[in-house]
Design an enzyme around this catalytic site. Structure first.
Site, PDB file in Angstrom:
ATOM      1  N   LYS A   1      -6.107  69.679  66.108  1.00  0.00           N
ATOM      2  CA  LYS A   1      -6.228  68.279  65.812  1.00  0.00           C
ATOM      3  C   LYS A   1      -7.354  67.730  65.330  1.00  0.00           C
ATOM      4  O   LYS A   1      -7.862  67.146  64.539  1.00  0.00           O
ATOM      5  CB  LYS A   1      -5.991  67.760  67.235  1.00  0.00           C
ATOM      6  CG  LYS A   1      -4.448  67.700  67.669  1.00  0.00           C
ATOM      7  CD  LYS A   1      -3.816  66.842  66.644  1.00  0.00           C
ATOM      8  CE  LYS A   1      -2.268  66.428  67.210  1.00  0.00           C
ATOM      9  NZ  LYS A   1      -1.803  65.512  66.319  1.00  0.00           N
TER      10      LYS A   1
ATOM     11  N   GLY B   1      10.179  61.589  68.485  1.00  0.00           N
ATOM     12  CA  GLY B   1       9.424  62.021  69.490  1.00  0.00           C
ATOM     13  C   GLY B   1       9.104  60.736  70.231  1.00  0.00           C
ATOM     14  O   GLY B   1       9.371  59.717  69.970  1.00  0.00           O
ATOM     15  N   PHE B   2       8.297  60.928  71.279  1.00  0.00           N
ATOM     16  CA  PHE B   2       7.909  60.002  72.494  1.00  0.00           C
ATOM     17  C   PHE B   2       7.384  58.830  71.770  1.00  0.00           C
ATOM     18  O   PHE B   2       7.835  57.572  71.841  1.00  0.00           O
ATOM     19  CB  PHE B   2       7.226  60.733  73.663  1.00  0.00           C
ATOM     20  CG  PHE B   2       6.713  59.722  74.544  1.00  0.00           C
ATOM     21  CD1 PHE B   2       7.651  58.741  75.033  1.00  0.00           C
ATOM     22  CD2 PHE B   2       5.525  59.960  75.113  1.00  0.00           C
ATOM     23  CE1 PHE B   2       6.975  57.937  75.934  1.00  0.00           C
ATOM     24  CE2 PHE B   2       4.851  59.086  76.141  1.00  0.00           C
ATOM     25  CZ  PHE B   2       5.752  58.128  76.613  1.00  0.00           C
TER      26      PHE B   2
ATOM     27  N   TYR C   1      -4.384  74.215  70.143  1.00  0.00           N
ATOM     28  CA  TYR C   1      -3.860  72.788  69.962  1.00  0.00           C
ATOM     29  C   TYR C   1      -5.043  71.671  69.554  1.00  0.00           C
ATOM     30  O   TYR C   1      -4.994  71.158  68.405  1.00  0.00           O
ATOM     31  CB  TYR C   1      -3.125  72.186  71.183  1.00  0.00           C
ATOM     32  CG  TYR C   1      -2.841  70.938  71.265  1.00  0.00           C
ATOM     33  CD1 TYR C   1      -1.775  70.233  70.210  1.00  0.00           C
ATOM     34  CD2 TYR C   1      -3.420  70.117  71.950  1.00  0.00           C
ATOM     35  CE1 TYR C   1      -1.704  69.012  70.312  1.00  0.00           C
ATOM     36  CE2 TYR C   1      -3.002  68.567  72.104  1.00  0.00           C
ATOM     37  CZ  TYR C   1      -2.252  67.996  71.135  1.00  0.00           C
ATOM     38  OH  TYR C   1      -1.806  66.642  71.244  1.00  0.00           O
TER      39      TYR C   1
END
Length: 335
Positions: free
Chosen positions: A156, A10-11, A152
């Site tokens: 989290k 991932g980034f 989302y």
């Protein structure tokens, strides 16, 4: 030091792994290579990491507890960076199940793994999205986050709460950091900067939500990684950090803290677009639209606690960050 990073394709995980390898650490990478966006981009990130002798990559979904345990029992990491997650604020409206599987079940498996292996420090990525529609700026770690606007953000927030329980029950040192609009080279194709550059170069219009009346606390990837690397050395204790700031989020009953990683300098969306246009030397065809469901008008991080802990905060101006992204984009896509 042996470092386990989830989400190395991932980034953020890719950049963090690169930095740790440059510092001479051993990095064990775990990534599920999910097709949320172009898998080739993920594979190319991992290919670069594999050029280092200190990197070992594993294709593994965090939901697969047995495979995750097999990987980690071999490596027995001293530091664990849990960055993998199903990302994307708006995709959670289309496929909430993916967020349950990755963000909740996957994070639970990582916490269980750490409970068994006892690394020195577990660091978990969260998001500024947990602040929801709060208008109490700057957004501080001590503020309530009881009203998330997307699934989302809710997942989290849930991970933050579960991690605190593990820190309390098992005396596990855990730091959770909330990212604010990370961007830079090798960024995700679903993010605004990537979409804007891609469409402007292709001569396609860009969608500008809320008619451009938005501000974001953009955080350049190098600054983000620098913050994470410094935070990994600040291991929380039950006694807290003794930081004399109102936003100190150290738990009174666990070796646990939450830290914002942002610069505290919001930039308007229209100015951000102007920086992109100037860097590309092209004007965008603008398609002004209404507000997206679950979106917020402004983000701004309080950086007091971050500075008290590590003596540092992100400072890279968007003009430089945008320039570096465009340079990478043109090179990567040969434009």
């Amino acid at each position: 030091m042996r470092c386990l990073i989830t989400g190395t394709a991932g980034f953020v995980g890719f950049h963090l792994a690169t930095r740790l390898l440059q510092q001479g650490h051993e990095v064990i990478g775990v990534d599920g290579m999910t097709p949320y966006y172009d898998v080739k981009l993920k594979e190319d990130r991992h290919a670069l990491l594999k050029q280092s002798r200190g990197f070992r990559g594993h294709c593994c979904m965090l939901e697969d507890a047995d495979k995750l345990r097999a990987v980690t029992e071999q490596s027995r990491p001293e530091l664990v960076f849990h960055l993998a997650a199903q990302a994307g604020v708006h995709y959670s409206l289309e496929n909430p199940r993916a967020y349950v599987d990755s963000n909740l079940v996957g994070s639970f498996n990582v916490l269980e793994m750490c409970r068994e292996l006892r690394p020195r420090h577990l660091l978990i990525a969260s998001t500024s999205s947990v602040y929801g529609a709060s208008t109490d700026f700057p957004l501080a770690e001590s503020h309530k986050t009881d009203h998330p606007l997307t699934f989302y953000a809710a997942t989290k927030k849930s991970v933050e709460a579960i991690a605190h329980c593990y820190a309390h029950l098992w005396d596990m040192p855990i730091t959770t950091f909330r990212f604010f609009s990370a961007y830079g080279p090798w960024g995700r194709p679903d993010m605004a900067l990537f979409k804007f550059v891609q469409n402007i170069l292709a001569g396609r219009p860009i969608d500008i939500y809320n008619h451009g009346q938005m501000e974001r606390d953009f955080t350049y990837i190098d600054d983000l990684v620098e913050s994470i690397v410094r935070l990994c050395e600040r291991i929380p204790t039950r006694a807290g950090d003794g930081a004399v700031v109102d936003s100190d989020s150290s738990s009174p009953v666990a070796p646990y803290r939450i830290v914002n990683i942002g610069g505290g300098h919001p930039v308007s969306l229209l100015r951000f677009i102007e920086e992109i246009e100037q860097t590309l030397g092209r004007k965008a065809e603008r398609n002004y639209m209404g507000m997206q469901a679950g979106d917020v008008v402004r983000t701004e991080a309080s950086t007091d606690f971050l500075k008290a802990l590590i003596g540092y905060q992100p400072e890279t101006p968007v003009a430089i960050g945008v320039r570096e992204f465009v340079r990478w984009y043109r090179e990567y896509y040969r434009i």
